[in-house]
Enzyme design. Structure first.
Site, mmCIF file in Angstrom:
data_model
loop_
_atom_site.group_PDB
_atom_site.id
_atom_site.type_symbol
_atom_site.label_atom_id
_atom_site.label_comp_id
_atom_site.label_asym_id
_atom_site.label_seq_id
_atom_site.Cartn_x
_atom_site.Cartn_y
_atom_site.Cartn_z
ATOM 1 N N CYS A 172 0.711 -1.317 0.052
ATOM 2 C CA CYS A 172 -0.023 0.170 0.115
ATOM 3 C C CYS A 172 0.821 1.345 -0.043
ATOM 4 C CB CYS A 172 -0.998 0.047 1.177
ATOM 5 S SG CYS A 172 -1.822 1.571 1.500
ATOM 6 N N TRP A 193 -7.641 -6.542 4.509
ATOM 7 C CA TRP A 193 -6.454 -7.353 5.039
ATOM 8 C C TRP A 193 -6.516 -8.224 6.087
ATOM 9 C CZ3 TRP A 193 -3.156 -5.449 1.583
ATOM 10 C CH2 TRP A 193 -3.370 -4.161 0.819
ATOM 11 N N ARG A 214 -14.466 1.908 6.209
ATOM 12 C CA ARG A 214 -13.654 0.980 5.426
ATOM 13 C C ARG A 214 -12.297 0.738 6.504
ATOM 14 N NH1 ARG A 214 -10.811 3.938 1.560
ATOM 15 N NH2 ARG A 214 -10.387 1.715 0.469
ATOM 16 N N THR A 223 -8.988 0.118 6.428
ATOM 17 C CA THR A 223 -7.726 0.473 5.860
ATOM 18 C C THR A 223 -6.467 0.472 6.730
ATOM 19 O OG1 THR A 223 -8.076 2.710 6.392
ATOM 20 C CG2 THR A 223 -9.233 2.020 4.465
ATOM 21 N N VAL A 224 -5.500 0.517 5.846
ATOM 22 C CA VAL A 224 -3.834 0.691 6.446
ATOM 23 C C VAL A 224 -3.432 2.054 5.895
ATOM 24 C CG1 VAL A 224 -3.780 -1.613 7.201
ATOM 25 C CG2 VAL A 224 -3.126 -0.981 4.842
ATOM 26 N N GLU A 266 -4.975 7.910 9.412
ATOM 27 C CA GLU A 266 -4.969 8.687 8.095
ATOM 28 C C GLU A 266 -3.352 9.159 7.765
ATOM 29 O OE1 GLU A 266 -4.298 10.778 5.243
ATOM 30 O OE2 GLU A 266 -6.461 10.191 5.534
ATOM 31 N N SER A 267 -2.876 8.398 6.779
ATOM 32 C CA SER A 267 -1.372 8.394 6.650
ATOM 33 C C SER A 267 -0.674 9.741 6.524
ATOM 34 C CB SER A 267 -1.400 7.712 5.282
ATOM 35 O OG SER A 267 -1.729 8.529 4.343
ATOM 36 N N TYR A 317 -5.231 5.407 -9.442
ATOM 37 C CA TYR A 317 -6.406 4.475 -9.048
ATOM 38 C C TYR A 317 -7.442 4.974 -9.752
ATOM 39 C CZ TYR A 317 -3.756 2.527 -4.957
ATOM 40 O OH TYR A 317 -3.034 1.697 -4.130
#
Length: 297
Positions: free
Chosen positions: A30, A63, A97, A99-100, A115-116, A166
């Site tokens: 990711c 995941w 969702r 997410t990672v 949140e990255s 994407y």
């Protein structure tokens, strides 16, 4: 992203910056999770911020954890089989969702942040006392004098490149694909122009804008060019972008955070709506350790 708590070194939030309190859950495939591993590396936080890598195959439950594939390991706290269980542990009524990355606080047993873009800001500024070296402590990837430039760059890079690939790959019709792919390559042309004059996106210093762009670029020829139909040009057709990508890859051990097996096998085995047979292509021969020459700029 639903969990937006901030770790602070000064104790002004419920999430104090502490050693061995937080844990990252990431996918090596990711690009968003990859950002956090790069900041962890650059800031020298390996000894106080452990991480767990999920399986590269994303199934119907999202995941999952596994110890049967290289670099993957079981979930360390509760024996969970899927990332979604961490979300329900943190918020039983969660409906979003799964997410990672996930920045998990095992003191409070909850998700601090998923949140990255915010996690990398925290790693940049709030854990400085734990940095491995004085140089890593003093490294600032979001310096005050460049923040406006970084924010402006992040905005168009995210919309048209990071997320743009994407939009191309998951376009459900010809027209939205045509729009997205046009914007993508216009922005790559713009990046090529910037990098013809400057070593980094925002001038002569490495910033978070470079980290955020790099995680897309390093995946481009291996995945996005073919799998996501972003095939007007290859990364290596842009001489300045290709040299820049090698420059970042060779910086401070960033290359150690790149795993092309996870990257390639995740996209091509998980996205069966795009690649129904799950066949993993052989991929291009790229040498990210080839001399880049950009240190002379």
């Amino acid at each position: 992203s639903a969990f937006r708590n901030w770790v602070k070194a000064d104790g002004t939030t419920d999430f104090l910056a502490e050693s061995d309190r937080y844990h990252l859950f990431v996918s090596l495939a990711c690009p968003w999770a990859h950002r956090t591993l790069i900041l962890r590396k650059l800031k020298g936080l390996e000894s106080i911020l452990p991480f767990t890598v999920v399986d590269w195959l994303m199934g119907s439950e999202g995941w999952s954890f596994s110890d049967s594939k290289p670099k993957c390991s079981p979930e360390p706290f509760y024996g969970f089989s899927h990332v979604r269980q961490l979300y329900f542990k943190a918020a039983p009524d969660y409906t979003g969702r799964f997410t990672v990355p996930v920045l998990w606080d095992h003191k409070r047993e909850t998700i601090c942040n998923n949140e990255s873009s915010e996690i990398i800001r925290m790693l940049n500024s709030e854990f400085n006392e734990f940095a491995a070296t004085p140089e890593q402590r003093d490294l600032d990837l979001y310096p005050v004098d460049l923040r406006a430039k970084i924010d402006e760059t992040n905005s168009w890079v995210y919309d048209t490149i990071n997320n743009g690939v994407y939009k191309c790959g998951f376009a459900g019709a010809q027209e939205p694909y045509d729009v997205s792919v046009k914007l993508l390559f216009e922005s790559l042309d713009r990046v090529e122009g910037i990098l013809s004059k400057h070593r980094y996106l925002c001038g002569d210093r490495l910033t978070e804008a470079d980290v955020r762009l790099f995680t897309t670029l390093v995946r481009f020829d291996h995945v996005y060019h073919g799998h996501f139909k972003c095939n007007k040009k290859r990364l290596i057709d842009y001489p300045h972008i290709w040299a820049y990508t090698r420059d970042i890859y060779q910086t401070f051990g960033i290359g150690e955070t790149v795993d092309l097996e996870h990257i390639r096998r995740h996209y091509m085995e998980s996205h069966l709506q795009i690649n129904p047979k799950g066949i993993v292509s052989v991929g291009p021969d790229l040498d990210f350790n080839e001399p880049h020459g950009r240190d002379k700029m």
